[in-house]
Design a protein around this motif. Structure first.
Motif, mmCIF file in Angstrom:
data_model
loop_
_atom_site.group_PDB
_atom_site.id
_atom_site.type_symbol
_atom_site.label_atom_id
_atom_site.label_comp_id
_atom_site.label_asym_id
_atom_site.label_seq_id
_atom_site.Cartn_x
_atom_site.Cartn_y
_atom_site.Cartn_z
ATOM 1 N N MET A 152 -3.308 -2.656 -10.064
ATOM 2 C CA MET A 152 -2.736 -3.998 -10.087
ATOM 3 C C MET A 152 -1.249 -3.876 -9.768
ATOM 4 S SD MET A 152 -2.399 -6.884 -13.038
ATOM 5 C CE MET A 152 -1.144 -6.006 -13.911
ATOM 6 N N HIS A 172 0.519 -11.394 -9.106
ATOM 7 C CA HIS A 172 -0.351 -10.206 -9.168
ATOM 8 C C HIS A 172 -1.080 -10.012 -7.861
ATOM 9 C CE1 HIS A 172 -0.658 -11.022 -13.727
ATOM 10 N NE2 HIS A 172 0.206 -10.060 -13.506
ATOM 11 N N LYS A 173 -1.416 -8.770 -7.592
ATOM 12 C CA LYS A 173 -2.192 -8.470 -6.386
ATOM 13 C C LYS A 173 -2.969 -7.181 -6.626
ATOM 14 C CE LYS A 173 -2.322 -9.860 -1.936
ATOM 15 N NZ LYS A 173 -3.097 -11.054 -1.723
ATOM 16 N N LEU A 174 -4.160 -7.125 -6.092
ATOM 17 C CA LEU A 174 -4.950 -5.895 -6.154
ATOM 18 C C LEU A 174 -4.544 -5.040 -4.963
ATOM 19 C CD1 LEU A 174 -7.511 -4.795 -7.780
ATOM 20 C CD2 LEU A 174 -8.803 -5.514 -5.791
ATOM 21 N N ASP A 233 0.116 -0.446 -11.373
ATOM 22 C CA ASP A 233 -0.741 0.201 -12.370
ATOM 23 C C ASP A 233 -0.021 0.291 -13.727
ATOM 24 O OD1 ASP A 233 -3.079 1.424 -13.216
ATOM 25 O OD2 ASP A 233 -2.385 3.441 -12.724
ATOM 26 N N GLN A 293 0.835 -1.203 0.000
ATOM 27 C CA GLN A 293 0.000 0.000 0.000
ATOM 28 C C GLN A 293 0.872 1.256 0.000
ATOM 29 O OE1 GLN A 293 -2.374 -1.046 3.458
ATOM 30 N NE2 GLN A 293 -4.226 -1.124 2.223
ATOM 31 N N HIS A 317 -5.111 -1.415 -2.842
ATOM 32 C CA HIS A 317 -6.055 -0.319 -2.634
ATOM 33 C C HIS A 317 -5.931 0.139 -1.196
ATOM 34 C CE1 HIS A 317 -10.240 1.255 -1.868
ATOM 35 N NE2 HIS A 317 -9.912 1.892 -2.961
ATOM 36 N N PRO A 320 -8.257 1.285 -7.193
ATOM 37 C CA PRO A 320 -7.418 0.097 -7.074
ATOM 38 C C PRO A 320 -6.430 -0.024 -8.244
ATOM 39 C CG PRO A 320 -9.556 -0.506 -7.954
ATOM 40 C CD PRO A 320 -9.610 0.959 -7.675
#
Lengths: 322, 180
Positions: free
Chosen positions: B171, B152-154, B125, B88, B156, B169
């Motif tokens: 990527m 990969h991970k989201l 992103d 984050q 946010h 959000p």
């Protein structure tokens, strides 16, 4: 004849050894199939996406759009100088679509609070990211949305949702209930603000004084700073949006009206905010007391006996208000 | 007569041993073609490890003089929420346009974590944050690699939680491969 059988026996031994060797050095199936790690990786990534949506994204989106909705509603009440008629419905509408009573709240308030901050916007952004970056089709349906309180200092937003995720290799459908916690110690209290025609503007902040430690000095400070305490006899944060002064056992909060802030500061009322604005002692002056020991600015302040006890002021000198 | 039969016995044993040798050699030759497979798996494990480390570790949990709680970046005011995960925080640097800080943040946290024979990239992103300016040998090595399994991970979170201001959000993507 006997010796010929020995040869057959030895051949069988040799074949058994070869067979055993083949079994022992047989390669791992997962390595043999070149496509398997890629497919496995894709499924794991999609599964991680589903988990992230459930545990992080939806919760954050609820907290963010909920926080913005509270700010927008306070702005709306400030502009229209009116209370809400149904907090749950109006809050959910603002949070979800940015509308109140069918109109865009940002247009009504001339403030860009809900623009790109509604829950619907967050869901469509997720859909785009899912499609463009994760090459998955996802759809997050919010089936139920509500706001409530279980403690005095936090607003809870609960969403029931269904998440559909479709990839080349697998698909998910997950029903989820997500609860976001929105601390209220940052918002203006609309209750005294609207009732006082904007003379009193309190940002909700919890008083740090412990219940047994109240005295005249800490009470005066509490009043001057406009801080709040928990009181089960007072209305909670949600009720304050609807001008309700009834009690909330779990979540009631109160502040003390600071007399110098009012144009007419000699009201025949207990100055605990919910009693003051509900005119609880309007015709009951005999149960109100003036605190003679207070700083001169607060000489008009009156309290009912319940609040004298609550703030541990029984040792201070006071006289009948009338 | 007896002697001839004993010789047949030796013949069978010899025959079996030759057969075993042939099959054994065949097996070794056949399965040596899988020698590269574990390396791909290893790189994939590293990418999952790096992503897991960034996604599951909070600023306050990391003992790093530069990137950790009350470290250099904290004292410079570039990090102000120790409850954020490393991923984050990286995304916050990206969202605020502090790409150079993001690069040094990632570099400090991954120093000595990935063996020297591996190279890695981190993207947020679809923007490469580490390394911010890849060398030509880095690019050539990546191009030579046949298969890269990314993680990969989201990502946010909040830029300003008080005001409900979020980022993403986005990527987040980690790629690890063996240097060639």
């Amino acid at each position: 004849m006997t010796l010929a059988k020995k040869g057959v026996f030895l051949t069988f031994i040799a074949l058994s050894l070869v067979a055993a060797m083949l079994v022992l050095i047989k390669p791992n199936n997962s390595v043999q199939d070149n496509n398997f790690p890629v497919v496995q990786n894709r499924i794991m990534q999609a599964n991680s996406f589903v988990t992230d949506v459930e545990n992080v994204y939806l919760k954050n989106a609820l907290e963010s759009s909920g926080t913005k909705a509270v700010f927008a509603l306070i702005e709306y009440m400030n502009d229209t100088d009116s209370f809400l008629t149904n907090f749950d419905r109006q809050f959910v509408d603002v949070m979800r679509n940015g509308t109140i009573n069918g109109s865009y709240i940002d247009t009504l308030t001339n403030a860009e609070i809900m623009k790109d901050n509604t829950l619907e916007h967050a869901l469509s952004v997720l859909q785009n990211v899912s499609q463009d970056d994760f090459t998955t089709n996802s759809l997050l349906n919010i089936t139920g949305l509500s706001a409530y309180q279980q403690d005095p200092w936090n607003l809870k937003v609960r969403a029931n949702a269904t998440l559909f995720v479709q990839t080349e290799s697998a698909s998910w459908q997950r029903n989820m209930t997500v609860i976001a916690l929105i601390p209220i110690q940052r918002f203006a209290d609309p209750y005294p603000f609207v009732n006082s025609n904007a003379q009193i503007f309190n940002i909700i902040n919890k008083s740090m004084v412990k219940s047994a430690s109240w005295n005249v000095t800490s009470f005066e400070e509490h009043m001057a700073l406009g801080t709040y305490i928990q009181n089960p006899a007072a209305p909670n944060f949600i009720m304050r949006f609807m001008n309700q002064s009834s009690s909330s056992q779990c979540c009631g909060i109160e502040s003390i009206i600071n007399p110098p802030l009012l144009s007419d500061n000699d009201e025949t009322e207990s100055y605990a905010d919910y009693l003051f604005y509900s005119r609880a002692y309007e015709n009951n002056c005999a149960q109100l007391y003036n605190m003679t020991e207070f700083y001169p600015d607060y000489s008009k302040l009156k309290l009912d006996y319940g609040h004298i006890l609550l703030y541990n002021l029984t040792g201070a000198s006071f006289e009948d208000a009338c | 007569m007896k002697k001839r039969f004993y010789r047949k016995g030796y013949f069978f044993i010899l025959d079996a041993m030759i057969a075993l040798t042939v099959v054994g050699l065949g097996a070794v030759l056949l399965f040596s073609s899988y020698a590269n497979a574990p390396i791909e798996g290893q790189a994939s494990l590293y990418s999952d490890d790096v992503m897991g480390f960034f996604a599951n570790t909070k600023i306050i949990e990391v003992n790093n003089e530069y990137a950790g709680y009350q470290g250099t970046l904290w004292q410079q005011g570039k990090i102000d929420n120790y409850g954020n995960t490393l991923l984050q925080q990286t995304a916050i640097f990206y969202a605020k346009g502090n790409l150079a800080t993001a690069e040094s943040f990632i570099g400090n946290l991954t120093y000595n974590i990935i063996p020297e024979q591996y190279l890695f990239e981190m993207w947020i992103d679809n923007t490469l944050l580490y390394p911010l300016n890849p060398t030509s040998s880095h690019i050539a090595s990546k191009n030579k690699t046949k298969v890269i399994l990314p993680s990969h991970k989201l990502v946010h979170g909040f830029i300003d939680q008080e005001k409900g201001q979020t980022f993403g959000p986005f990527m987040a993507e980690v790629l690890v491969w063996q240097n060639q």
